[in-house]
Enzyme design. Structure first.
Site, short mmCIF file in Angstrom:
data_model
loop_
_atom_site.label_atom_id
_atom_site.label_comp_id
_atom_site.label_asym_id
_atom_site.label_seq_id
_atom_site.Cartn_x
_atom_site.Cartn_y
_atom_site.Cartn_z
N CYS A 43 0.83 -1.21 0.00
CA CYS A 43 0.00 0.00 0.00
C CYS A 43 0.86 1.26 0.00
O CYS A 43 0.66 2.15 -0.82
CB CYS A 43 -0.93 -0.01 1.21
SG CYS A 43 -1.81 1.54 1.42
N CYS A 48 -1.40 1.72 -3.15
CA CYS A 48 -2.42 2.78 -2.99
C CYS A 48 -1.83 4.20 -2.92
O CYS A 48 -2.32 5.10 -3.60
CB CYS A 48 -3.21 2.55 -1.71
SG CYS A 48 -3.47 0.83 -1.28
N LYS A 51 0.21 5.40 -6.01
CA LYS A 51 -0.80 5.44 -7.10
C LYS A 51 -1.63 6.71 -7.01
O LYS A 51 -1.82 7.42 -8.00
CB LYS A 51 -1.68 4.18 -7.00
CG LYS A 51 -2.81 4.04 -7.99
CD LYS A 51 -4.09 4.71 -7.63
CE LYS A 51 -4.66 4.40 -6.29
NZ LYS A 51 -5.23 3.09 -6.12
N TYR A 180 -9.10 -3.12 -11.09
CA TYR A 180 -8.73 -1.86 -10.45
C TYR A 180 -7.43 -1.30 -11.04
O TYR A 180 -7.36 -0.14 -11.42
CB TYR A 180 -8.41 -2.10 -8.97
CG TYR A 180 -9.54 -2.27 -8.00
CD1 TYR A 180 -9.93 -1.22 -7.17
CD2 TYR A 180 -10.16 -3.49 -7.84
CE1 TYR A 180 -10.91 -1.38 -6.22
CE2 TYR A 180 -11.15 -3.67 -6.88
CZ TYR A 180 -11.52 -2.61 -6.07
OH TYR A 180 -12.49 -2.77 -5.13
N GLU A 184 -7.07 2.06 -13.31
CA GLU A 184 -6.45 3.24 -12.68
C GLU A 184 -5.20 3.68 -13.45
O GLU A 184 -5.01 4.87 -13.72
CB GLU A 184 -6.09 2.93 -11.23
CG GLU A 184 -7.32 2.78 -10.34
CD GLU A 184 -7.02 2.48 -8.89
OE1 GLU A 184 -7.91 2.65 -8.06
OE2 GLU A 184 -5.89 2.05 -8.57
N HIS A 439 -26.40 21.90 0.30
CA HIS A 439 -26.55 22.52 -1.01
C HIS A 439 -25.59 23.69 -1.17
O HIS A 439 -25.40 24.43 -0.22
CB HIS A 439 -28.00 23.00 -1.13
CG HIS A 439 -28.32 23.56 -2.47
ND1 HIS A 439 -28.44 22.78 -3.60
CD2 HIS A 439 -28.52 24.84 -2.86
CE1 HIS A 439 -28.72 23.55 -4.63
NE2 HIS A 439 -28.76 24.81 -4.21
N GLU A 444 -25.65 15.80 -2.68
CA GLU A 444 -27.02 16.01 -2.22
C GLU A 444 -28.02 15.19 -3.05
O GLU A 444 -29.12 14.87 -2.61
CB GLU A 444 -27.41 17.48 -2.24
CG GLU A 444 -27.57 18.07 -3.62
CD GLU A 444 -27.93 19.57 -3.56
OE1 GLU A 444 -29.00 19.89 -3.02
OE2 GLU A 444 -27.14 20.39 -4.05
P1 NDP Z 1 -8.37 -7.41 -10.31
O1 NDP Z 1 -8.76 -8.72 -9.76
O2 NDP Z 1 -9.13 -6.19 -9.92
O3 NDP Z 1 -8.41 -7.49 -11.89
C1 NDP Z 1 -7.71 -8.45 -12.60
C2 NDP Z 1 -8.09 -8.30 -14.05
O4 NDP Z 1 -7.26 -9.14 -14.84
C3 NDP Z 1 -9.53 -8.69 -14.31
O5 NDP Z 1 -10.05 -7.78 -15.26
C4 NDP Z 1 -9.38 -10.09 -14.88
O6 NDP Z 1 -10.42 -10.43 -15.77
C5 NDP Z 1 -8.07 -9.97 -15.65
N1 NDP Z 1 -7.36 -11.22 -15.82
C6 NDP Z 1 -7.12 -12.19 -14.89
N2 NDP Z 1 -6.39 -13.18 -15.41
C7 NDP Z 1 -6.16 -12.87 -16.71
C8 NDP Z 1 -5.47 -13.49 -17.76
N3 NDP Z 1 -4.86 -14.65 -17.61
N4 NDP Z 1 -5.44 -12.87 -18.97
C9 NDP Z 1 -6.05 -11.68 -19.15
N5 NDP Z 1 -6.71 -11.03 -18.18
C10 NDP Z 1 -6.77 -11.61 -16.97
O7 NDP Z 1 -6.81 -7.29 -10.00
P2 NDP Z 1 -5.79 -6.09 -10.11
O8 NDP Z 1 -4.51 -6.70 -10.54
O9 NDP Z 1 -6.36 -4.97 -10.91
O10 NDP Z 1 -5.67 -5.63 -8.60
C11 NDP Z 1 -5.43 -6.57 -7.56
C12 NDP Z 1 -6.24 -6.24 -6.34
O11 NDP Z 1 -5.67 -5.13 -5.68
C13 NDP Z 1 -7.66 -5.81 -6.65
O12 NDP Z 1 -8.53 -6.91 -6.73
C14 NDP Z 1 -8.00 -4.94 -5.48
O13 NDP Z 1 -8.56 -5.74 -4.47
C15 NDP Z 1 -6.67 -4.35 -5.06
N6 NDP Z 1 -6.58 -2.96 -5.51
C16 NDP Z 1 -7.41 -2.03 -4.97
C17 NDP Z 1 -7.36 -0.73 -5.38
C18 NDP Z 1 -8.29 0.27 -4.76
O14 NDP Z 1 -8.85 0.01 -3.71
N7 NDP Z 1 -8.52 1.41 -5.41
C19 NDP Z 1 -6.42 -0.27 -6.40
C20 NDP Z 1 -5.60 -1.33 -6.93
C21 NDP Z 1 -5.69 -2.61 -6.50
P3 NDP Z 1 -11.86 -10.94 -15.26
O15 NDP Z 1 -12.60 -9.71 -14.85
O16 NDP Z 1 -12.42 -11.58 -16.48
O17 NDP Z 1 -11.60 -11.90 -14.15
#
Ligand code: NDP
Length: 463
Positions: A43, A48, A51, A180, A184, A439, A444
């Site tokens: 983080c 986080c 980022k 995510y 982002e 307001h 709101e």
């Molecule tokens: P996520 O789980 O959010 O997203 C992973 C993405 O990769 C999904 O779109 C998934 O598709 C895709 N994917 C998975 N495997 C493959 C593959 N083999 N080939 C192609 N695409 C694939 O993970 P992130 O890496 O974005 O982030 C990890 C975690 O970190 C998040 O789940 C979140 O919990 C945390 N995080 C939180 C943030 C916040 O609070 N703002 C910011 C950044 C991270 P599909 O949807 O089809 O499964």
């Protein structure tokens, strides 16, 4: 006094580990914590916090554009990536120092070393050539970006880890994933002037969120100039003679780019931790299996945060740490509550969400009332920015309970934090209606949507 060197040994100095060590030490327990890289964990060091700093940096070009409508003449602005990265690194170093000082200040001993289990009570500190013993061990080693060995040329790709330290800003980037991190970073790079393409295997980005927000964010990102390819995956990545990359996507198109970033999820850090030696069971994903109280199958070894692969969010790891200390050291068993967690995606515009999406709620409740407002926020009027804000409440028609609240637009993350409280408390739509508006604000709108926009009965929309 036990025969062990410590009452608690924590492996991993991220958000969860540091919190547990600090609070347990403040109770007078003899605590040690080992971190092999930098205190603060994902983080603070490469997640986080940096980022969000990059998000702020990437928003300035739109602020400069918007200023004209308010009477400002802004000269052509220049951006220097190395300055941003150096300033960001300085801030991260400051926070890292605070993390370490806080845990030491509470009375815990810190080790800058990799720690591995030798048995259920013994930890080896790599590099220090010694072992220590502890009555209770907490594993909080987090996770790391999932690799993609099946992708030919994956060795040419970066992950979010490297994105924070690129020597220079690329002219073009391709990002694989639709979660995510992918969303982002697509907005960050685009905002900084990088030609950005998102490649996502599914039908619509951000699969875990409300469809309305997903579609509207997708359209807005495309209008800004981000290219989004859905139903697509990268099939190979090749280094060109000029040093750039050719990324071949399904369908055959070749994208020429400077960087290819993988954001396809994160995997738990459990390799070579000595889990087998201590008898700790892991799931197929590599995650440590724990019970409702974060205890592993070995009763003195516990695990919290991303290494358990429950909900990969910093505040969840911190909450699990607090519950662990209550349970293990205060004789007050508390199971972490993973229900109705507010969350934000720092896309541009932001998403803030808490509770059930419309589609999820429709699977569980026979009749829903959906309150939906889409409008241009006041700030975008004089600036002429053609971006709408979207707000939505998902309400159970039978009980009037608000099941989900969703926002797309400026400050959506801030709103989600506050909406998280009433939704956690189980408020009804009538409570929203009784609440006076502030307001003029965008928020709101949440207390002035008196009539349902439509009803969803047995999973079908009825207008
Ligand atoms: P996520 O789980 O959010 O997203 C992973 C993405 O990769 C999904 O779109 C998934 O598709 C895709 N994917 C998975 N495997 C493959 C593959 N083999 N080939 C192609 N695409 C694939 O993970 P992130 O890496 O974005 O982030 C990890 C975690 O970190 C998040 O789940 C979140 O919990 C945390 N995080 C939180 C943030 C916040 O609070 N703002 C910011 C950044 C991270 P599909 O949807 O089809 O499964």
């Amino acid at each position: 006094m036990t025969a062990y060197d410590y009452d608690l040994f924590v492996i991993g100095g991220g958000s969860g580990g540091v919190r547990a060590a600090r609070v347990a030490a403040a109770l007078g327990k003899r605590v040690a914590i080992a971190e092999e890289y930098r205190f603060g964990g994902t983080c603070v060091i490469r997640g986080c916090v940096p980022k969000k700093l990059l998000v702020y940096a990437s928003q300035f070009p739109e602020h400069f554009e918007d200023a004209a409508g308010y009477g400002w003449t802004v000269p052509k602005a220049d951006f220097d990536w190395p300055t941003l990265i150096a300033n960001k690194d300085r801030e991260i170093e400051r926070l890292e120092g605070i993390y370490k000082r806080n845990v030491e200040g509470a009375g815990a001993e810190t080790f800058h070393a990799r720690a591995e289990l030798v048995d259920r009570h013994t930890v080896r500190l790599a590099g220090e050539n010694r072992t220590v013993t502890a009555e209770t061990i907490l594993i909080a080693t987090g996770g790391r970006p999932a690799p993609h060995p099946a992708l030919p040329g994956h060795e040419h790709c970066i992950t979010s880890n490297e994105a924070f330290h690129l020597a220079q800003l690329p002219k073009a980037i391709v990002i694989e994933g639709g979660g995510y991190i992918a969303v982002e970073f697509a907005n960050i790079f685009h905002g900084l002037g990088v030609e950005t393409t998102l490649v996502y295997r599914g039908a619509e980005i951000l699969s875990r969120f409300d469809m309305d927000l997903r579609r509207t964010l997708h359209e807005t990102m495309e209008r800004k100039g981000i290219r989004i390819l859905c139903h697509a995956v990268s099939e190979k990545v090749e280094r060109r003679p000029d040093g750039r990359l050719d990324v071949t996507v399904s369908g055959g198109e070749v994208l020429v780019t400077d960087q290819m970033m993988l954001a396809i999820g994160r995997v738990p850090n459990t390799e070579a931790l000595g889990l087998e030696a201590a008898g700790v069971r892991t799931a197929k994903t590599g995650a440590i299996e724990v019970d409702d109280y974060s205890r592993s199958n070995v009763d003195n070894i516990w695990a919290i945060g991303d290494v358990t692969n429950r909900v990969q969010l910093t505040p969840v790891a911190i909450h699990e740490a607090m519950c662990f200390v209550e349970t293990a050291f205060k004789g007050n068993p508390v199971a972490p509550d993973h229900d109705t967690i507010a969350t934000a995606v720092f896309s541009q515009p932001e998403i803030g969400t808490v509770g059930l999406s419309e589609d999820e709620a429709a699977k569980r409740y026979p009749e829903l009332e959906i309150y939906r407002a889409s409008f241009r926020p006041m700030r975008n009027t004089l600036s002429g920015r053609d971006e709408k804000m979207l707000m939505k409440l998902v309400v159970d028609a039978a009980t009037r309970k608000v099941l989900g609240a969703h926002v797309l637009g400026p400050d959506a993350g801030e709103m989600a934090q506050l909406l998280g409280i009433p939704l956690k408390a189980g408020v009804t739509k009538d409570d929203f209606d009784r609440t006076m508006a502030v307001h003029p604000t965008a928020a709101e709108e949440f207390v002035t949507m008196y009539k349902p926009s439509y009803v969803v009965r047995d999973g079908r929309r009825v207008d």
